[in-house]
Design a protein around this motif. Structure first.
Motif, PDB file in Angstrom:
ATOM      1  N   ILE A 141      -2.019  11.196   1.711  1.00  0.00           N
ATOM      2  CA  ILE A 141      -0.814  10.745   1.013  1.00  0.00           C
ATOM      3  C   ILE A 141      -1.245  10.163  -0.328  1.00  0.00           C
ATOM      4  CG2 ILE A 141       1.140   9.161   1.067  1.00  0.00           C
ATOM      5  CD1 ILE A 141       1.126   9.361   4.069  1.00  0.00           C
ATOM      6  N   LEU A 142      -0.609  10.619  -1.411  1.00  0.00           N
ATOM      7  CA  LEU A 142      -1.061  10.287  -2.758  1.00  0.00           C
ATOM      8  C   LEU A 142      -0.322   9.091  -3.339  1.00  0.00           C
ATOM      9  CD1 LEU A 142      -1.346  13.883  -4.271  1.00  0.00           C
ATOM     10  CD2 LEU A 142      -3.174  12.466  -3.317  1.00  0.00           C
ATOM     11  N   ASN A 143      -1.029   8.361  -4.183  1.00  0.00           N
ATOM     12  CA  ASN A 143      -0.456   7.253  -4.928  1.00  0.00           C
ATOM     13  C   ASN A 143       0.173   7.788  -6.217  1.00  0.00           C
ATOM     14  OD1 ASN A 143       0.148   4.675  -5.795  1.00  0.00           O
ATOM     15  ND2 ASN A 143      -1.854   3.858  -5.214  1.00  0.00           N
ATOM     16  N   ASN A 144       0.773   6.896  -7.002  1.00  0.00           N
ATOM     17  CA  ASN A 144       1.387   7.332  -8.257  1.00  0.00           C
ATOM     18  C   ASN A 144       0.362   7.897  -9.235  1.00  0.00           C
ATOM     19  OD1 ASN A 144       3.973   6.615  -7.459  1.00  0.00           O
ATOM     20  ND2 ASN A 144       3.740   4.509  -8.197  1.00  0.00           N
ATOM     21  N   ASP A 145      -0.878   7.420  -9.133  1.00  0.00           N
ATOM     22  CA  ASP A 145      -1.927   7.929 -10.015  1.00  0.00           C
ATOM     23  C   ASP A 145      -2.679   9.103  -9.399  1.00  0.00           C
ATOM     24  OD1 ASP A 145      -3.150   6.609  -8.009  1.00  0.00           O
ATOM     25  OD2 ASP A 145      -4.349   5.266  -9.268  1.00  0.00           O
ATOM     26  N   LYS A 146      -2.079   9.738  -8.394  1.00  0.00           N
ATOM     27  CA  LYS A 146      -2.616  10.936  -7.751  1.00  0.00           C
ATOM     28  C   LYS A 146      -3.927  10.680  -7.007  1.00  0.00           C
ATOM     29  CE  LYS A 146       0.805  13.248  -9.436  1.00  0.00           C
ATOM     30  NZ  LYS A 146       1.919  13.666  -8.554  1.00  0.00           N
ATOM     31  N   THR A 147      -4.165   9.456  -6.610  1.00  0.00           N
ATOM     32  CA  THR A 147      -5.318   9.140  -5.772  1.00  0.00           C
ATOM     33  C   THR A 147      -4.856   8.881  -4.347  1.00  0.00           C
ATOM     34  OG1 THR A 147      -5.152   6.784  -6.304  1.00  0.00           O
ATOM     35  CG2 THR A 147      -6.591   8.152  -7.707  1.00  0.00           C
ATOM     36  N   CYS A 148      -5.774   9.057  -3.389  1.00  0.00           N
ATOM     37  CA  CYS A 148      -5.424   8.879  -1.982  1.00  0.00           C
ATOM     38  C   CYS A 148      -5.169   7.406  -1.677  1.00  0.00           C
ATOM     39  CB  CYS A 148      -6.558   9.381  -1.090  1.00  0.00           C
ATOM     40  SG  CYS A 148      -6.745  11.178  -1.086  1.00  0.00           S
ATOM     41  N   ILE A 149      -4.138   7.177  -0.903  1.00  0.00           N
ATOM     42  CA  ILE A 149      -3.831   5.821  -0.454  1.00  0.00           C
ATOM     43  C   ILE A 149      -4.603   5.558   0.831  1.00  0.00           C
ATOM     44  CG2 ILE A 149      -2.028   4.282   0.363  1.00  0.00           C
ATOM     45  CD1 ILE A 149      -0.067   5.834  -1.327  1.00  0.00           C
ATOM     46  N   VAL A 150      -5.333   4.471   0.852  1.00  0.00           N
ATOM     47  CA  VAL A 150      -6.098   4.077   2.033  1.00  0.00           C
ATOM     48  C   VAL A 150      -5.690   2.656   2.409  1.00  0.00           C
ATOM     49  CG1 VAL A 150      -8.053   5.589   1.528  1.00  0.00           C
ATOM     50  CG2 VAL A 150      -8.010   3.250   0.604  1.00  0.00           C
ATOM     51  N   ASP A 151      -6.130   2.224   3.577  1.00  0.00           N
ATOM     52  CA  ASP A 151      -5.792   0.878   4.031  1.00  0.00           C
ATOM     53  C   ASP A 151      -6.332  -0.161   3.050  1.00  0.00           C
ATOM     54  OD1 ASP A 151      -4.304   1.317   6.253  1.00  0.00           O
ATOM     55  OD2 ASP A 151      -5.959   1.234   7.667  1.00  0.00           O
ATOM     56  N   ASP A 152      -5.579  -1.228   2.869  1.00  0.00           N
ATOM     57  CA  ASP A 152      -5.978  -2.277   1.935  1.00  0.00           C
ATOM     58  C   ASP A 152      -7.263  -2.969   2.357  1.00  0.00           C
ATOM     59  OD1 ASP A 152      -3.858  -2.015   0.071  1.00  0.00           O
ATOM     60  OD2 ASP A 152      -2.509  -3.010   1.476  1.00  0.00           O
ATOM     61  N   ILE A 153      -7.604  -2.893   3.647  1.00  0.00           N
ATOM     62  CA  ILE A 153      -8.833  -3.542   4.101  1.00  0.00           C
ATOM     63  C   ILE A 153     -10.054  -2.912   3.438  1.00  0.00           C
ATOM     64  CG2 ILE A 153      -9.097  -2.048   6.106  1.00  0.00           C
ATOM     65  CD1 ILE A 153      -9.936  -5.799   5.859  1.00  0.00           C
ATOM     66  N   VAL A 154      -9.945  -1.627   3.059  1.00  0.00           N
ATOM     67  CA  VAL A 154     -11.049  -0.975   2.347  1.00  0.00           C
ATOM     68  C   VAL A 154     -11.252  -1.630   0.991  1.00  0.00           C
ATOM     69  CG1 VAL A 154     -11.868   1.194   1.358  1.00  0.00           C
ATOM     70  CG2 VAL A 154     -10.688   1.200   3.555  1.00  0.00           C
ATOM     71  N   HIS A 155     -10.139  -1.903   0.273  1.00  0.00           N
ATOM     72  CA  HIS A 155     -10.249  -2.587  -1.017  1.00  0.00           C
ATOM     73  C   HIS A 155     -10.787  -4.004  -0.840  1.00  0.00           C
ATOM     74  CE1 HIS A 155      -8.181   0.794  -2.667  1.00  0.00           C
ATOM     75  NE2 HIS A 155      -7.037   0.532  -2.022  1.00  0.00           N
ATOM     76  N   VAL A 156     -10.404  -4.656   0.241  1.00  0.00           N
ATOM     77  CA  VAL A 156     -10.902  -6.009   0.512  1.00  0.00           C
ATOM     78  C   VAL A 156     -12.407  -5.974   0.727  1.00  0.00           C
ATOM     79  CG1 VAL A 156     -10.833  -7.923   2.139  1.00  0.00           C
ATOM     80  CG2 VAL A 156      -8.707  -6.815   1.448  1.00  0.00           C
ATOM     81  N   LEU A 157     -12.890  -5.012   1.507  1.00  0.00           N
ATOM     82  CA  LEU A 157     -14.328  -4.918   1.773  1.00  0.00           C
ATOM     83  C   LEU A 157     -15.096  -4.545   0.508  1.00  0.00           C
ATOM     84  CD1 LEU A 157     -14.342  -3.124   5.254  1.00  0.00           C
ATOM     85  CD2 LEU A 157     -14.617  -5.555   4.776  1.00  0.00           C
TER      86      LEU A 157
END
Length: 888
Positions: A141-157
């Motif tokens: 599932i793509l974000n507005n900037d055409k990148t894949c949306i992943v769980d926020d915990i990945v960004h936290v880590l």
């Protein structure tokens, strides 16, 4: 009077039917076999039901209506920024829980690097298709900037790793909501598990981390690729597990539940074959005697063949009509066995009562007249019970299909017992009349010839010839059968002994006490893992999720589906009041709080409100994703109105969060009906939560209707209304005990157990009705005498069917599946409790409770005088000798 006439008319009809079948045995033996082969051949191309929701979720549930409304208001592609917990539809996804064997902190540097390494491996794996290799980037599932949306915990880590790399100590993870460096608030209550916190909700350690990867399913090709990706996802996680032995990972996908549900059929195959072998052996032994002529081993085997033919015919019909196979069908053969085997053994028991000097046709007619009426009544009971369950009124598709299959199988079993088994009885009757060996069909030599043979030969061909039987001994020809001898010579006298009765009554009181204790602890089934095989990913993942992530419920969508005065302070307070006590994890809450501040300072008229929506408000950085939570509509004067809005809520729960969530769902639904604001709440798991009330209500309603039908139907067929009273009391006692002991044995009330309880009603009537009918209708003797007579007449058939049924059930206990475990426990308790009532409770209670048995007194008058018949014999000396005196 009408009942007696109807009863005699039906007996006469069955007698003529038996005579007709005995006159054409070849046709009635071959026709069922041909029909079964023709219909059963289509079962080789059977289809498997793929959708678990279609089987186990109610067809007409409120949650499905709510889902349709939610999808119409907020399409799935507008929810792409909200991946908290499968917000509207599960779709395709891969999910993994990462933890360690030593319960270490998964947020330390070593485990953080491993989790991010796993994330990188998952996003780089490929699904090979002709001409193209798909990765996660192609189907995510793509974000507005055409990148894949992943769980926020990945960004936290990732931020945690970056902070450690730059020796920054000011980065802190808070629970259950934390802040990223871009200013966003993210919810991690479902991504961090086993959390220990410091003050101000700062995370000290976490024992588990959960990652979820959502996939697109826009078309059939996309769905096919996503399904293959899920399979590769599980393989990738397993390989990563092998290379990192200190961590434990639990993968799960949208296909896992379906695969594990159908896995029950595969793991049950060898156990079912073992069950069949044991039943064949027991059936042959139960019908065997030392007398090689009167022994009926083939009839024991053919009884199982009759049930198998009916089951195969039903499976073929279901397949030809577009039905699909699922693992609940494993219970159908055992439903058939309980009814079919007793019917065949009852016919064999009736055959033993007939006179050997009669023609086979006359003996067959007598068997049909004696046994077919009660068998027809119990079959009608089965057909009504399962027929109601197979009707469109049944809301659970799995229960409806199960009842439909059972209904068809029982109907054909009745026809095949009348035709196939009846004709088999005719063939064995001719073998018996010709004094042929019951197993090898060879002519048994005369006793004087046997004396010249070896001992083993004499043992195999032992038989009693008619000329060796005295006139008064003909009725005792079959008493050498082990079960007949056991009942007549030992058990009947023992169970009716005055000193045994108090212990039986005491044992019954203990039985009622334990049943009541279990009945007061009845639990409704609340976990879909109860229907899958045990050693599967579903069980492992569910156990880990309950252990680490049960502090918060799944994310609940709170949807307002009307245009309300959002600028009104009272409306804002109402909305926030309804969601009080929840963790609110969407920008809608911030929006409401912002409006409250504006109202408190300057007031917010409608015109200013619409202008703010149209111009500056939605462009604010803190509300960049707010457009996903409201739906706008423009009016003719270019004003903007809000048609619908939503926020996402999470409830604080405990280990038993399913029960709490079910109660929460009911509370919110009641509140939505009475509230000032029109709203609904939804989560995909609500679709399955609705099934519990439906799975309990519908079967109970069906059983009540079938019980009423029984009382109505048997009022015409039963010769005495007291039989109905005793049957009702017996069924109530058995069902009460089964429910109580089932709960003590850790079996919950769900769709499977409720179907077993409905079968238990029929099973109890099957076995107890003949005993009660024989006792109630008996005259001229004492109660004890008629209890013995009832046991002698029907006890052997009951024992034979129970022995075969129990040995067939035992292998089911070893199947590594929760579904078969529930089946075994319920069916075993039904068989055991019913057997206990047939051979202990009823024989004792009937000896001192109504109906009374008054022994007829002989009238001493001239009309009742005794006549003495003297038989004279003349010897060689013409001397008259009185040889025998007979009283008439």
């Amino acid at each position: 009077m009408l009942r007696q006439v109807l009863h005699r008319g039906l007996r006469t009809s069955f007698s003529r039917l038996g005579h007709f079948i005995a006159s054409h045995p070849v046709f009635f033996a071959s026709a069922p076999v041909l029909i079964s082969i023709l219909l059963g051949a289509s079962f080789s191309r059977y289809q498997i039901e793929e959708s678990v929701e279609h089987l186990l979720a109610p067809k007409h549930s409120l949650a499905k209506i709510e889902r349709n409304l939610v999808n119409s208001l907020f399409p799935v592609n507008r929810s792409k920024h909200r991946l908290y917990s499968d917000l509207q539809t599960p779709g395709r996804y891969g999910r993994v829980i990462i933890t360690s064997f030593q319960q270490e902190n998964m947020l330390d540097q070593h485990h953080t690097d491993l989790i991010l390494k796993l994330h990188s491996a998952v996003t780089r794996m490929q699904v090979q298709r002709p001409g193209f290799n798909y990765t996660f980037a192609h189907i995510c599932i793509l974000n507005n900037d055409k990148t894949c949306i992943v769980d926020d915990i990945v960004h936290v880590l990732e931020e945690l790793k970056a902070a450690r790399a730059t020796n920054r100590t000011n980065f802190a993870i808070t629970y259950p909501i934390t802040h990223l460096k871009d200013g966003r608030e993210v919810y991690n209550g479902h991504q961090l598990g086993g959390v220990t916190v410091h003050s101000k909700d700062q995370v000290k350690s976490a024992q588990a981390v959960q990652l979820t990867y959502y996939l697109q399913t826009l078309n059939s090709l996309n769905d096919m690729v996503a399904e293959r990706w899920e399979s590769n996802f599980c393989d990738t996680v397993k390989l990563f597990q092998k290379s990192n032995g200190k961590i434990k990972m639990y993968p799960y996908t949208s296909s896992t539940l379906r695969e594990d549900f159908q896995k029950t059929s595969r793991v049950s195959e060898r156990y079912l074959i073992t069950s069949l072998v044991l039943m064949v052996t027991m059936a042959v032994l139960c019908c065997s005697m030392q007398d090689c002529v009167r022994s009926k081993p083939w009839l024991g085997l053919l009884g199982l063949v009759t049930v198998s033919l009916a089951t195969l015919t039903a499976a073929g019909i279901i397949n030809l009509t577009g039905g699909k196979y699922n693992s609940t069908f494993l219970g159908v053969p055992f439903v058939m066995l309980g009814h079919g085997l007793y019917g065949t053994f009852e016919m064999l028991s009736s055959w033993r009562k007939t006179r050997e000097d009669q023609h086979v046709k006359e003996r067959t007619a007598a068997v049909y007249a004696d046994s077919m009426l009660p068998f027809s009544l119990t079959t009608a009971m089965y057909l009504v019970t399962f027929g109601i369950g197979a009707s469109p009124f049944t809301n659970i598709e799995a229960a409806r299909i199960f009842c439909c299959n059972s209904c068809i199988a029982i109907f054909f079993n009745y026809l095949y017992v009348l035709s196939f088994y009846g004709s088999s009885l005719v063939f064995t009757g001719y073998i018996e009349n010709n004094y042929q060996h019951s197993l090898f069909c060879r002519k048994v030599p005369k006793p004087e010839v046997l004396q010249q043979k070896p001992a083993w030969y004499r043992f195999l061909l032992t038989a009693r010839f008619s000329e060796d039987t005295a006139d008064g001994e003909e009725a005792n020809t079959y008493e050498s059968h082990l079960l007949v001898c056991f009942l007549k010579r030992y058990y009947c006298d023992w169970i009716t002994n005055t000193y045994v009765k108090p212990f039986v009554v005491l044992f019954y009181l203990i039985y009622i006490s334990f049943a009541l204790m279990g009945y007061l602890q009845v639990r409704e089934g609340s976990d879909l893992s109860n229907i899958v095989a045990t050693a599967t990913r579903t069980i492992e993942f569910t156990t880990a999720q309950q252990k680490y992530f049960s502090n918060y419920s799944p994310v609940i969508g709170f949807y307002i589906y009307e245009s309300i005065e959002y600028w009104n302070t009272s409306v804002q307070e109402d909305v926030l009041e309804y969601t009080k006590g929840f963790v609110r994890i969407s920008w809608f809450e911030s929006y409401l709080n912002y409006l409250r501040k504006l109202n408190a300072s300057t007031g917010l008229p409608k015109k200013n409100f619409t202008d703010m929506l149209r111009n500056s408000f939605l462009k604010a950085p803190q509300f960049s994703h707010f457009s996903e939570d409201i739906i706008f509509s423009k009016k003719f004067n270019n004003e903007v109105d809000v048609v619908a809005s939503r926020m996402f809520l999470v409830a604080k729960t405990m280990e038993t969060n399913r029960e709490e969530l079910y109660n929460l769902l009911e509370t919110l639904r009641r509140l939505s009906v009475t509230s000032k604001v029109k709203f609904i709440v939804f989560n995909p798991s609500f679709v399955f939560m609705d099934r519990y009330s439906s799975s309990l209500g519908a079967p109970l309603q069906n059983s009540c209707i079938s019980a009423l039908f029984l009382l109505f139907f048997s009022a015409f067929l039963a010769a005495d209304s007291l039989i109905n009273v005793w049957i009702t009391l017996t069924v109530a006692s058995v069902e009460f005990g089964v429910i109580g002991f089932m709960t003590l044995w850790k079996v919950e009330l769900d769709c499977i157990s409720m179907l077993c309880l409905i079968y238990g009603i029929n099973h109890t009537i099957d076995n107890c009705a003949p005993l009660l009918s024989t006792f109630v209708l008996g005259k001229d003797f004492t109660r004890t005498k008629w209890v013995k007579n009832a046991l002698e007449m029907h006890g052997v058939a009951i024992l034979q069917s129970y022995l075969c049924y129990i040995v067939g059930l035992i292998p089911l206990a070893a199947v590594p599946s929760n579904l078969t475990c529930t089946l075994f426990r319920c069916l075993f308790l039904i068989a055991f409790v019913t057997f206990f009532h047939c051979f202990a409770i009823l024989p004792v209670i009937l000896t001192f409770l109504p109906p009374s048995k008054k022994k007829r007194k002989e009238k001493k008058n001239p009309e009742n005088r005794e006549e003495i018949e003297c038989v004279e014999m003349v010897d060689m000396d013409s001397t008259r000798v009185v040889d025998q005196i007979t009283t008439v």
